[in-house]
Design a protein around this motif. Sequence first.
Motif, PDB file in Angstrom:
ATOM      1  N   SER A  30    -127.152  22.259 -84.363  1.00  0.00           N
ATOM      2  CA  SER A  30    -127.147  23.256 -83.299  1.00  0.00           C
ATOM      3  C   SER A  30    -128.476  23.342 -82.560  1.00  0.00           C
ATOM      4  N   THR A  31    -129.496  22.699 -83.095  1.00  0.00           N
ATOM      5  CA  THR A  31    -130.831  22.790 -82.501  1.00  0.00           C
ATOM      6  C   THR A  31    -130.925  22.044 -81.168  1.00  0.00           C
ATOM      7  N   CYS A  32    -130.245  20.891 -81.097  1.00  0.00           N
ATOM      8  CA  CYS A  32    -130.417  19.992 -79.958  1.00  0.00           C
ATOM      9  C   CYS A  32    -129.056  19.532 -79.429  1.00  0.00           C
ATOM     10  N   ARG A  33    -129.092  18.877 -78.270  1.00  0.00           N
ATOM     11  CA  ARG A  33    -127.880  18.237 -77.757  1.00  0.00           C
ATOM     12  C   ARG A  33    -127.627  16.987 -78.593  1.00  0.00           C
ATOM     13  N   VAL A  34    -126.492  16.937 -79.209  1.00  0.00           N
ATOM     14  CA  VAL A  34    -126.111  15.819 -80.071  1.00  0.00           C
ATOM     15  C   VAL A  34    -124.811  15.221 -79.542  1.00  0.00           C
ATOM     16  N   GLY A  35    -124.421  14.090 -80.112  1.00  0.00           N
ATOM     17  CA  GLY A  35    -123.208  13.509 -79.557  1.00  0.00           C
ATOM     18  C   GLY A  35    -122.671  12.306 -80.291  1.00  0.00           C
ATOM     19  N   TRP A  36    -121.720  11.668 -79.623  1.00  0.00           N
ATOM     20  CA  TRP A  36    -121.053  10.483 -80.142  1.00  0.00           C
ATOM     21  C   TRP A  36    -121.248   9.308 -79.182  1.00  0.00           C
ATOM     22  N   TYR A  37    -121.551   8.153 -79.772  1.00  0.00           N
ATOM     23  CA  TYR A  37    -121.588   6.892 -79.050  1.00  0.00           C
ATOM     24  C   TYR A  37    -120.477   6.004 -79.607  1.00  0.00           C
ATOM     25  N   ARG A  38    -120.206   4.941 -78.879  1.00  0.00           N
ATOM     26  CA  ARG A  38    -119.327   3.900 -79.405  1.00  0.00           C
ATOM     27  C   ARG A  38    -119.809   2.536 -78.934  1.00  0.00           C
ATOM     28  N   GLN A  39    -119.463   1.528 -79.728  1.00  0.00           N
ATOM     29  CA  GLN A  39    -119.826   0.161 -79.364  1.00  0.00           C
ATOM     30  C   GLN A  39    -118.655  -0.754 -79.658  1.00  0.00           C
ATOM     31  N   ALA A  40    -118.132  -1.339 -78.598  1.00  0.00           N
ATOM     32  CA  ALA A  40    -117.044  -2.301 -78.725  1.00  0.00           C
ATOM     33  C   ALA A  40    -117.633  -3.703 -78.906  1.00  0.00           C
ATOM     34  N   VAL A  48    -120.514   8.537 -75.387  1.00  0.00           N
ATOM     35  CA  VAL A  48    -119.148   8.994 -75.119  1.00  0.00           C
ATOM     36  C   VAL A  48    -119.116  10.482 -74.794  1.00  0.00           C
ATOM     37  N   SER A  49    -119.820  11.283 -75.589  1.00  0.00           N
ATOM     38  CA  SER A  49    -119.736  12.724 -75.415  1.00  0.00           C
ATOM     39  C   SER A  49    -120.931  13.400 -76.065  1.00  0.00           C
ATOM     40  N   THR A  50    -121.335  14.536 -75.495  1.00  0.00           N
ATOM     41  CA  THR A  50    -122.427  15.315 -76.056  1.00  0.00           C
ATOM     42  C   THR A  50    -122.061  16.794 -76.080  1.00  0.00           C
ATOM     43  N   ILE A  51    -122.807  17.546 -76.905  1.00  0.00           N
ATOM     44  CA  ILE A  51    -122.577  18.981 -76.994  1.00  0.00           C
ATOM     45  C   ILE A  51    -123.876  19.687 -77.362  1.00  0.00           C
ATOM     46  N   HIS A  52    -124.067  20.860 -76.760  1.00  0.00           N
ATOM     47  CA  HIS A  52    -125.193  21.711 -77.140  1.00  0.00           C
ATOM     48  C   HIS A  52    -124.911  23.121 -76.675  1.00  0.00           C
ATOM     49  N   ASP A  53    -124.968  24.035 -77.598  1.00  0.00           N
ATOM     50  CA  ASP A  53    -124.835  25.450 -77.285  1.00  0.00           C
ATOM     51  C   ASP A  53    -123.567  25.725 -76.461  1.00  0.00           C
ATOM     52  N   GLY A  54    -122.479  25.033 -76.815  1.00  0.00           N
ATOM     53  CA  GLY A  54    -121.212  25.235 -76.145  1.00  0.00           C
ATOM     54  C   GLY A  54    -120.999  24.420 -74.893  1.00  0.00           C
ATOM     55  N   SER A  55    -122.027  23.763 -74.417  1.00  0.00           N
ATOM     56  CA  SER A  55    -121.931  22.929 -73.218  1.00  0.00           C
ATOM     57  C   SER A  55    -121.593  21.500 -73.629  1.00  0.00           C
ATOM     58  N   THR A  56    -120.518  20.964 -73.045  1.00  0.00           N
ATOM     59  CA  THR A  56    -120.072  19.627 -73.408  1.00  0.00           C
ATOM     60  C   THR A  56    -120.101  18.686 -72.204  1.00  0.00           C
TER      61      THR A  56
END
Length: 121
Positions: A30-40, A48-56
Amino acid sequence: QVQLVESGGGSVQVGGSLKLSCAASGYIFSTCRVGWYRQAPGKERELVSTIHDGSTAYVDSVKGRFTISQDNAKNTLYLQMNNMKIEDTAVYYCAAPKTCILGLLLTRNYWGQGTQVTVSS
């Protein structure tokens, strides 16, 4: 020591769903904007996507199909993937920035071990 551990990958048919989880130790999501990556295969790692403090935020190719969320009590990050397509096939990684103010950077993230997601017709 920071550890990010993903789970939930697997094989699914086109149109199916999967939910990925990423549990953290040594890091508070919850401290920072974190997220998901992918590699094909043969491609660069993609945010792919990030989230922080409810903001996506989402890459255009997954908007309306993927939903990122987090459970602060469990310190766990999720990625719900619906209406999946063959092009979603990749290894998925959760990531957290080593320096919060710099945000997610390929060369300066903590990474999970990755989880394989395969979509077939």
